[in-house]
Design an enzyme around this catalytic site. Structure first.
Site, short mmCIF file in Angstrom:
data_model
loop_
_atom_site.label_atom_id
_atom_site.label_comp_id
_atom_site.label_asym_id
_atom_site.label_seq_id
_atom_site.Cartn_x
_atom_site.Cartn_y
_atom_site.Cartn_z
N ASP A 121 -5.54 -0.62 4.99
CA ASP A 121 -5.91 -1.66 3.98
C ASP A 121 -5.08 -2.75 3.81
OD1 ASP A 121 -7.83 0.24 3.28
OD2 ASP A 121 -7.05 1.20 1.54
N LYS A 134 0.93 -1.24 0.17
CA LYS A 134 -0.18 0.02 0.05
C LYS A 134 0.91 1.20 -0.04
CE LYS A 134 -4.14 1.93 0.60
NZ LYS A 134 -5.04 1.75 -0.52
#
Length: 239
Positions: free
Chosen positions: A50, A37
């Protein structure tokens, strides 16, 4: 493929859950997986991002890497500027992905929002990182009205940059699809110029992780390691 870039046509459309499904299928096949990410926004220092959510759903064997975290839920460059922090540019993303690719069978690079969201003050985007990596891009799209335009624009941006679109995955297929959703299933691959490679059910991220992993392969096409049949799915929902 060693590196797959996962982009959306917007925010909150199921991109992280699709990434988790990809990781689950790869792990089930015995592949080592890392999820990168580049910039996590809108999450505090002690909150789950996430990449952490992908690990929760896909399993602890998945290696999460986050290059930067900015507290406000904004585009990465804006969030970095407002926080007085250094942004993350495409070169940094590409370098991190290459390093992970040397240590893992599959690296999933999950973007923030859409393909051309700005990451730094020079206008660097996820598309630029994909270009540096020469990596295919998987587009996650919603099924509802308006998605055909967003998918078309994303496909045009990819082609203009000479990038390969691996295909399209519907990020959150509803239990009771309406007319627009059913028709869009047939039209999405045409406007994308790329195959439809899956449909993840709405609410899949709320499943127990074991149930999620067991089901993930049924949501993704063979090109992504699953058993989902685009032709059969389309025939069943388009009427």
């Amino acid at each position: 493929m060693t590196v797959l870039v996962v982009s959306g046509t917007g925010t909150e459309i199921g991109k992280t859950v699709v990434t988790a499904a990809l990781a689950s299928v790869a792990r089930a096949a015995g592949r080592s997986v890392a999820v990168l990410k580049p910039a996590q926004t809108g999450v505090g220092p002690d909150e789950r991002g996430d990449a952490d959510e992908v690990v929760r759903l896909a399993g602890d064997e998945v290696v999460p890497v986050e290059l930067a975290r900015f507290p406000e839920p904004l585009a990465p460059d804006t969030a970095a500027r407002r926080a007085g922090m250094a942004p993350v540019g495409p070169w940094e993303v590409a370098d991190a992905a290459r390093k992970l690719a040397g240590e893992h069978d599959l690296v999933l690079v999950e973007g923030a929002g859409g393909l051309l969201v700005r990451y730094d003050d020079e206008g660097g985007t996820l598309a630029d990182a994909a270009g540096l990596l020469n990596a295919p891009v998987l587009v996650v799209a919603p099924p509802a009205l308006g998605t055909l335009n967003m998918v078309t624009l994303t496909a045009e941006a990819l082609r203009a940059r000479g990038l390969v679109q691996a295909g399209v995955v519907v990020g959150a297929w509803p239990d009771e699809p309406g007319l627009a959703e059913r028709c869009n299933v047939r039209d999405l691959p045409e406007v994308a110029g790329a195959p439809l490679l899956g449909a993840v059910p709405a609410g899949a991220g709320a499943l127990d992780p074991a149930a999620f992993r067991a089901a993930a392969g049924h949501w993704l096409a063979p090109a992504l390691g699953g058993t989902w049949d685009a032709e059969a799915f389309t025939a069943a929902v388009v009427r």
